[in-house]
Design an enzyme around this catalytic site. Structure first.
Site, PDB file in Angstrom:
ATOM      1  N   SER A  74       0.824  -1.214   0.000  1.00 25.21           N
ATOM      2  CA  SER A  74       0.000   0.000   0.000  1.00 25.21           C
ATOM      3  C   SER A  74       0.854   1.259   0.000  1.00 25.21           C
ATOM      4  O   SER A  74       1.955   1.289   0.557  1.00 25.21           O
ATOM      5  CB  SER A  74      -0.903   0.026   1.238  1.00 25.21           C
ATOM      6  N   GLN A  97     -22.872  -5.389  24.003  1.00 22.83           N
ATOM      7  CA  GLN A  97     -24.286  -5.191  24.329  1.00 22.83           C
ATOM      8  C   GLN A  97     -24.698  -6.069  25.524  1.00 22.83           C
ATOM      9  O   GLN A  97     -25.402  -5.625  26.428  1.00 22.83           O
ATOM     10  CB  GLN A  97     -25.144  -5.536  23.095  1.00 22.83           C
ATOM     11  N   ILE A 127       2.061  -0.340   7.034  1.00 24.88           N
ATOM     12  CA  ILE A 127       2.852  -1.569   6.979  1.00 24.88           C
ATOM     13  C   ILE A 127       2.847  -2.231   8.361  1.00 24.88           C
ATOM     14  O   ILE A 127       3.532  -1.770   9.292  1.00 24.88           O
ATOM     15  CB  ILE A 127       4.301  -1.287   6.518  1.00 24.88           C
ATOM     16  N   GLU A 176     -15.235  -4.683   0.675  1.00 20.45           N
ATOM     17  CA  GLU A 176     -15.667  -4.375  -0.692  1.00 20.45           C
ATOM     18  C   GLU A 176     -14.742  -5.066  -1.704  1.00 20.45           C
ATOM     19  O   GLU A 176     -15.195  -5.586  -2.728  1.00 20.45           O
ATOM     20  CB  GLU A 176     -15.668  -2.846  -0.908  1.00 20.45           C
ATOM     21  N   PRO A 212       0.324   5.905  -0.042  1.00 24.90           N
ATOM     22  CA  PRO A 212      -0.681   6.922   0.309  1.00 24.90           C
ATOM     23  C   PRO A 212      -1.796   7.015  -0.739  1.00 24.90           C
ATOM     24  O   PRO A 212      -2.961   7.177  -0.387  1.00 24.90           O
ATOM     25  CB  PRO A 212       0.143   8.210   0.387  1.00 24.90           C
ATOM     26  N   GLU A 234      -5.662  -6.071   4.363  1.00 25.43           N
ATOM     27  CA  GLU A 234      -5.473  -7.161   3.383  1.00 25.43           C
ATOM     28  C   GLU A 234      -6.684  -7.247   2.441  1.00 25.43           C
ATOM     29  O   GLU A 234      -7.087  -8.335   2.010  1.00 25.43           O
ATOM     30  CB  GLU A 234      -5.152  -8.480   4.080  1.00 25.43           C
ATOM     31  N   GLY A 235      -7.236  -6.073   2.120  1.00 31.33           N
ATOM     32  CA  GLY A 235      -8.389  -5.986   1.223  1.00 31.33           C
ATOM     33  C   GLY A 235      -9.659  -5.775   2.015  1.00 31.33           C
ATOM     34  O   GLY A 235     -10.019  -6.613   2.851  1.00 31.33           O
ATOM     35  N   ARG A 279     -23.867 -12.592  35.716  1.00 27.08           N
ATOM     36  CA  ARG A 279     -24.546 -11.311  35.915  1.00 27.08           C
ATOM     37  C   ARG A 279     -26.043 -11.534  36.169  1.00 27.08           C
ATOM     38  O   ARG A 279     -26.715 -12.196  35.368  1.00 27.08           O
ATOM     39  CB  ARG A 279     -24.348 -10.463  34.647  1.00 27.08           C
TER      40      ARG A 279
HETATM   41  N1  CAA Z   1      -3.690 -14.520  -8.369  1.00 27.47           N
HETATM   42  C1  CAA Z   1      -3.037 -14.459  -9.562  1.00 27.47           C
HETATM   43  N2  CAA Z   1      -3.182 -13.432 -10.426  1.00 27.47           N
HETATM   44  C2  CAA Z   1      -4.027 -12.443 -10.083  1.00 27.47           C
HETATM   45  C3  CAA Z   1      -4.728 -12.451  -8.875  1.00 27.47           C
HETATM   46  C4  CAA Z   1      -4.530 -13.539  -8.000  1.00 27.47           C
HETATM   47  N3  CAA Z   1      -5.177 -13.608  -6.835  1.00 27.47           N
HETATM   48  N4  CAA Z   1      -5.482 -11.333  -8.793  1.00 27.47           N
HETATM   49  C5  CAA Z   1      -5.279 -10.657  -9.930  1.00 27.47           C
HETATM   50  N5  CAA Z   1      -4.392 -11.348 -10.711  1.00 27.47           N
HETATM   51  C6  CAA Z   1      -3.921 -10.958 -12.039  1.00 27.47           C
HETATM   52  C7  CAA Z   1      -5.073 -10.955 -13.044  1.00 27.47           C
HETATM   53  O1  CAA Z   1      -5.255 -12.228 -13.610  1.00 27.47           O
HETATM   54  C8  CAA Z   1      -4.586  -9.956 -14.051  1.00 27.47           C
HETATM   55  O2  CAA Z   1      -3.620 -10.595 -14.876  1.00 27.47           O
HETATM   56  P1  CAA Z   1      -3.302 -10.111 -16.378  1.00 27.47           P
HETATM   57  O3  CAA Z   1      -2.477  -8.903 -16.290  1.00 27.47           O
HETATM   58  O4  CAA Z   1      -2.550 -11.267 -16.948  1.00 27.47           O
HETATM   59  O5  CAA Z   1      -4.624  -9.879 -17.055  1.00 27.47           O
HETATM   60  C9  CAA Z   1      -3.849  -8.937 -13.197  1.00 27.47           C
HETATM   61  O6  CAA Z   1      -3.461  -9.608 -12.002  1.00 27.47           O
HETATM   62  C10 CAA Z   1      -4.686  -7.728 -12.850  1.00 27.47           C
HETATM   63  O7  CAA Z   1      -5.858  -8.175 -12.227  1.00 27.47           O
HETATM   64  P2  CAA Z   1      -7.120  -7.217 -12.029  1.00 27.47           P
HETATM   65  O8  CAA Z   1      -7.464  -6.599 -13.352  1.00 27.47           O
HETATM   66  O9  CAA Z   1      -8.178  -7.977 -11.333  1.00 27.47           O
HETATM   67  O10 CAA Z   1      -6.489  -6.096 -11.088  1.00 27.47           O
HETATM   68  P3  CAA Z   1      -7.106  -4.747 -10.529  1.00 27.47           P
HETATM   69  O11 CAA Z   1      -6.088  -3.692 -10.666  1.00 27.47           O
HETATM   70  O12 CAA Z   1      -8.479  -4.510 -11.082  1.00 27.47           O
HETATM   71  O13 CAA Z   1      -7.206  -5.049  -8.948  1.00 27.47           O
HETATM   72  C11 CAA Z   1      -8.145  -5.819  -6.881  1.00 27.47           C
HETATM   73  C12 CAA Z   1      -8.038  -6.000  -8.411  1.00 27.47           C
HETATM   74  C13 CAA Z   1      -8.892  -7.053  -6.382  1.00 27.47           C
HETATM   75  C14 CAA Z   1      -8.934  -4.577  -6.493  1.00 27.47           C
HETATM   76  C15 CAA Z   1      -6.729  -5.768  -6.247  1.00 27.47           C
HETATM   77  O14 CAA Z   1      -6.057  -4.576  -6.617  1.00 27.47           O
HETATM   78  C16 CAA Z   1      -6.762  -5.858  -4.754  1.00 27.47           C
HETATM   79  O15 CAA Z   1      -6.804  -6.940  -4.192  1.00 27.47           O
HETATM   80  N6  CAA Z   1      -6.726  -4.665  -4.060  1.00 27.47           N
HETATM   81  C17 CAA Z   1      -6.634  -4.641  -2.609  1.00 27.47           C
HETATM   82  C18 CAA Z   1      -5.183  -4.661  -2.190  1.00 27.47           C
HETATM   83  C19 CAA Z   1      -5.016  -5.045  -0.759  1.00 27.47           C
HETATM   84  O16 CAA Z   1      -5.550  -6.040  -0.288  1.00 27.47           O
HETATM   85  N7  CAA Z   1      -4.237  -4.238  -0.037  1.00 27.47           N
HETATM   86  C20 CAA Z   1      -3.888  -4.522   1.321  1.00 27.47           C
HETATM   87  C21 CAA Z   1      -2.389  -4.579   1.423  1.00 27.47           C
HETATM   88  S1  CAA Z   1      -1.664  -5.364   2.799  1.00 27.47           S
HETATM   89  C22 CAA Z   1      -2.216  -4.618   4.184  1.00 27.47           C
HETATM   90  O17 CAA Z   1      -3.393  -4.528   4.383  1.00 27.47           O
HETATM   91  C23 CAA Z   1      -1.275  -4.086   5.219  1.00 27.47           C
HETATM   92  C24 CAA Z   1      -0.585  -5.116   5.992  1.00 27.47           C
HETATM   93  O18 CAA Z   1       0.555  -4.945   6.322  1.00 27.47           O
HETATM   94  C25 CAA Z   1      -1.323  -6.277   6.513  1.00 27.47           C
END
Ligand code: CAA
Length: 379
Positions: free
Chosen positions: A126, A336, A157, A367, A128, A363-364, A268
């Site tokens: 991630s 509650q 992070i 939505e 900004p 981690e997503g 309780r």
């Molecule tokens: N496995 C393999 N390939 C994948 C995949 C997967 N799970 N997901 C996507 N791909 C591939 C697709 O097949 C596609 O491949 P091609 O280029 O060959 O066509 C490519 O990746 C792009 O896929 P999308 O078009 O679906 O990608 P997008 O840009 O539309 O994004 C999304 C989709 C689901 C929104 C994704 O960006 C996503 O998961 N976003 C959320 C990110 C996230 O979870 N962030 C949290 C980070 S970690 C954290 O929270 C902090 C921490 O420290 C814990």
């Protein structure tokens, strides 16, 4: 279809539960109050093999399946959600991509100390301006001689301020969008890696969440993880596993809320009898137990599918989404049931409510999980 755990899996679950009861629960409220990173617990989790549960033994791990890892993560999170996420990020987001994409030399140098718990890992995706839209990142790795120079800023992070090893996603060809992203393994103590600040958070306050700035950080070619420009796939596949870890964390929080609710409703008294004798309370407890059981089945199944080696994006997304909303529901219901006491820091359930909410987000978001599920079932 078998629903029983193996004796080995049952032993892992029991060991993690006992560890959580003895080493985590007595201190969790204080760590939360002080926002203190529980370094001593992380060290002991390493000794138990819980920092690299599914890493092959030859690379310092316990060599167990994903179901075993999830069972351990659930119980550690039952003790304290912060300990759960510290463990989960190390296992899922730092060790796994090294197991899957690392060379033998990278595994020896970077993976083995992470899996043994001697070092701690973090996952830097991630930014900004790039949260849900992970492909919109702007951290750049510029090719120079025998390596690259990394510049950019990574946000939110987990483990960032305490980590030794970072999995960093960068743009190596910005024109290509997600097909121009490359993953690197980076020493967190390298020159130019700066922990800019740590977040002050609603919950999971014993786990640190940092912004990390990369200022002309030099890495060698042999720190490239997987193929150049294949980093988005590495990131997404890694998150497919990470999301099962967060589902397990949510299960642990929800289960703690249920257990506190049952205990409190037997003790309780109002209107001359324990409140657990009223159907209003019984129905809440029944719904919590039912939702948790359903979440558990989704989560264990996602782990079992991962172990077959096939893509499990949908299963992981369903497990994370359902478990997260279940954890939030259970924690709210626990507050509650505790009434005014539930809102007080004198009792344990307000912390569960604060800790549960992050499961809906990191981690997503919920939505994003719906986007992943819809993409899978509608293709
Ligand atoms: N496995 C393999 N390939 C994948 C995949 C997967 N799970 N997901 C996507 N791909 C591939 C697709 O097949 C596609 O491949 P091609 O280029 O060959 O066509 C490519 O990746 C792009 O896929 P999308 O078009 O679906 O990608 P997008 O840009 O539309 O994004 C999304 C989709 C689901 C929104 C994704 O960006 C996503 O998961 N976003 C959320 C990110 C996230 O979870 N962030 C949290 C980070 S970690 C954290 O929270 C902090 C921490 O420290 C814990």
């Amino acid at each position: 279809m078998k629903f029983e755990l193996t004796s080995e899996q049952e032993l892992i679950r029991k060991t993690a539960r006992e560890f959580a009861e003895q080493e985590i629960v007595p201190h969790a409220a204080q760590w939360d109050r002080e926002s203190r990173f529980p370094a001593e617990v992380v060290e002991k989790l390493g000794e138990l093999g819980f920092m690299g549960v599914s890493v092959p033994q030859e690379w310092g791990g316990a060599g167990l399946d994903t179901v075993s890892y999830i069972l351990a993560a659930e119980q550690i999170s039952w003790g304290d959600a912060s300990c759960g996420v510290i463990m989960s990020v190390n296992n899922s987001l730092a060790c796994w991509p090294l197991v899957r994409y690392g060379t033998d030399a990278q595994k020896a140098k970077w993976l083995t100390p992470l899996a043994k718990g001697e070092k701690l890992g973090a996952y830097c995706l991630s930014e900004p301006q790039a949260g849900t839209d992970a492909a919109a990142q702007r951290t750049v790795a510029r090719k120079v001689g025998g390596g690259y120079v990394i510049n950019g800023t990574k946000n939110f992070i987990t483990n960032g301020a305490n980590a030794d090893t970072l999995i960093v996603y960068t743009m190596t060809d910005i024109e290509k969008g997600h097909r121009g992203i490359t993953a690197f393994v980076v020493d967190a103590k390298a020159k130019g890696v700066v922990v800019a600040h740590t977040e002050k958070k609603m919950g999971i306050r014993a786990s640190d969440t940092a912004q990390i700035v990369f200022e002309d950080v030099e890495v060698d070619d042999d720190q490239l993880l997987g193929d150049e420009h294949n980093g988005f796939k590495v990131a997404m596949q890694t998150l497919d596993g990470g999301r099962i870890g967060i589902a397990a964390q949510a299960l642990g929080i929800g289960q703690a809320a249920l257990e506190h609710s049952i205990r409190y409703s037997k003790e309780r008294e109002q209107f001359g009898r324990p409140i657990g004798q009223f159907q209003a309370i019984q129905f809440k407890i029944a719904d919590m137990a039912m939702r948790l059981e359903a979440a558990r089945l989704l989560t264990y199944r996602a782990a079992a599918v991962k172990d077959t080696g096939v893509r499990h994006s949908k299963e992981s997304a369903m497990a994370k989404l359902f478990s997260s909303t279940t954890a939030v529901h259970c924690a709210e219901e626990a507050v509650q049931i505790f009434g005014g006491n539930g809102y007080s820091k004198e009792y344990p359930v307000e912390k569960l409510m604060r800790d549960a909410k992050i499961c809906d987000i990191y981690e997503g978001t919920n939505e994003v999980q719906r986007m992943v599920i819809a993409a899978s079932v509608m293709e």
